[in-house]
Design an enzyme around this catalytic site. Structure first.
Site, PDB file in Angstrom:
ATOM      1  N   CYS A 114       0.240  -0.975  -0.213  1.00 60.78           N
ATOM      2  CA  CYS A 114      -0.346   0.015  -0.089  1.00 60.78           C
ATOM      3  C   CYS A 114       1.176   1.213  -0.419  1.00 60.78           C
ATOM      4  O   CYS A 114       0.655   2.222  -0.247  1.00 60.78           O
ATOM      5  CB  CYS A 114      -1.618  -0.004   1.365  1.00 60.78           C
ATOM      6  SG  CYS A 114      -2.042  -1.006   0.917  1.00 60.78           S
ATOM      7  N   HIS A 255      -3.010   7.248   1.976  1.00 66.03           N
ATOM      8  CA  HIS A 255      -3.900   6.195   1.102  1.00 66.03           C
ATOM      9  C   HIS A 255      -5.109   5.792   2.149  1.00 66.03           C
ATOM     10  O   HIS A 255      -5.600   5.702   2.806  1.00 66.03           O
ATOM     11  CB  HIS A 255      -2.855   4.518   1.764  1.00 66.03           C
ATOM     12  CG  HIS A 255      -2.731   2.917   1.326  1.00 66.03           C
ATOM     13  ND1 HIS A 255      -3.873   2.955   0.321  1.00 66.03           N
ATOM     14  CD2 HIS A 255      -3.273   2.204   2.898  1.00 66.03           C
ATOM     15  CE1 HIS A 255      -4.492   1.664   0.993  1.00 66.03           C
ATOM     16  NE2 HIS A 255      -3.863   1.143   1.850  1.00 66.03           N
ATOM     17  N   ASN A 285     -10.242  -0.615  -0.022  1.00 66.53           N
ATOM     18  CA  ASN A 285      -8.471  -0.330  -0.057  1.00 66.53           C
ATOM     19  C   ASN A 285      -8.001  -0.685  -1.148  1.00 66.53           C
ATOM     20  O   ASN A 285      -8.573  -2.113  -1.051  1.00 66.53           O
ATOM     21  CB  ASN A 285      -8.066  -0.682   1.298  1.00 66.53           C
ATOM     22  CG  ASN A 285      -6.618  -0.490   1.305  1.00 66.53           C
ATOM     23  OD1 ASN A 285      -5.982  -1.097   0.428  1.00 66.53           O
ATOM     24  ND2 ASN A 285      -6.402  -1.609   2.946  1.00 66.53           N
TER      25      ASN A 285
END
Length: 330
Positions: A114, A255, A285
């Site tokens: 990520c 993020h 996500n």
């Protein structure tokens, strides 16, 4: 004299057409729309079909970014693909290079989960600042639905698929104002997509591991605690390197992991809610795709304007985390 600064001159994004909302997830696992929304802020996620490839999504996002930057694929010197879910373990960046017709560009994959987009941004900047390359395409793309255990309600509610891309070009003024990157392998077990070998005897005394990858496993509490503590710190360090204060930031672009993390980080840094970019309600996500996807959406909605100062931070498996302070446009 060569330009030894960088500017981010175009963005693009692509997501699969199929979406799965929280209500539909209740048919798969014991959960509820309310439970997912209050704990994560996610309402739906996009999922790639079994025939859809990462290179397709990444190429579509890249074509938009290249067009927005006003260049041609043949102008690209380097293509960096930040991903943890390549179509091919040997790398997928070269397939994207071929699909774009970027004949001059060298292409390779970069894996930092990520944090991949932020790590990629800093990597791209070094190639430009040293005068080696002029035009770099940076892509963040992941199809995490391939590796989700759809019976594990702690993880299956979180992840979605997507791709985002930016074009980074040599520029007289350096628009990457400061950055800080970090890793801590001692906490690696908090978030994994691990290879699981099965011993196979080839001949007597010669064994190899044959296997696959097990689905994503995550210690949610630990990851939350890590993000809320480390992300404000790393943004502070990047701001210090940029010689800027928090109130000079126009946008906080984190993020997109969990709305509670976004809120907690903004609160710790004293950044007002209206400066926080969030689109995870619609996409979940998307790992390395989440920052460029949210960036592109905000640019196309005319929220982010040329000259705006953006503090961005990625954090996740590795564990890895990092922050970059940049100015949008030339």
């Amino acid at each position: 004299m060569q330009n030894l600064g960088i500017a981010i001159t175009g963005s693009g994004s692509a997501v699969p057409a199929t979406f799965l909302d929280n209500q539909s997830l209740t048919e798969l696992v014991e959960t509820s729309d309310d439970w997912i929304t209050t704990r994560t802020g996610i309402r739906q996620r996009r999922l790639a079909s079994s025939s859809q490839t990462l290179s397709e999504l990444a190429t579509a996002a890249s074509q938009q970014a290249i067009a927005a930057a006003g260049i041609n694929p043949q102008d690209l010197d380097l293509i960096l693909l930040a991903t943890s879910t390549p179509d091919d373990l040997f790398g997928t960046a070269c397939q994207i290079q071929a699909q774009l017709g970027a004949t001059k560009a060298v292409a390779f994959d970069l894996t930092a989960a990520c944090s991949g987009f932020v790590f990629g941004l800093v990597t791209a900047a070094q190639y430009i600042r040293t005068g080696v390359y002029q035009n770099v395409l940076l892509i963040g793309a992941d199809i995490l639905s391939r590796w989700v255990d759809w019976q594990d309600r702690r993880t299956c509610v979180l992840f979605g698929d997507g791709a985002g891309a930016v074009v980074i070009q040599a520029n007289e003024k350096d628009c990457l104002l400061g950055f800080e990157l970090r890793s801590d392998g001692t906490q690696n077990n908090c978030l994994n997509l691990a290879y699981t070998p099965e011993p196979k005897e080839l001949t007597q005394g010669v064994n190899v591991g044959k296997g696959n990858f097990q689905p994503i496993t995550m210690n949610g509490k630990e990851v939350y605690r890590f993000a809320v503590q480390k992300v404000p710190e790393v943004i502070d360090k990047a701001l210090f390197r940029a010689n800027l204060s928090v109130d000079q930031i126009d946008w906080l672009l984190l993020h997109q992991a969990n709305q509670r993390i976004l809120d907690a980080v903004a609160q710790r840094l004293n950044i007002p809610e209206q400066k926080v970019i969030s689109n995870l309600a619609n996409y979940g996500n998307t790992s390395a795709a989440s920052i460029p996807l949210a960036l592109d959406e905000a640019v196309r909605q005319d929220k982010i304007k040329p000259g705006d100062i953006i503090a961005t931070s990625g954090f996740g498996a590795g564990l890895t985390w990092g922050a970059a302070i940049f100015q949008w446009g030339r």
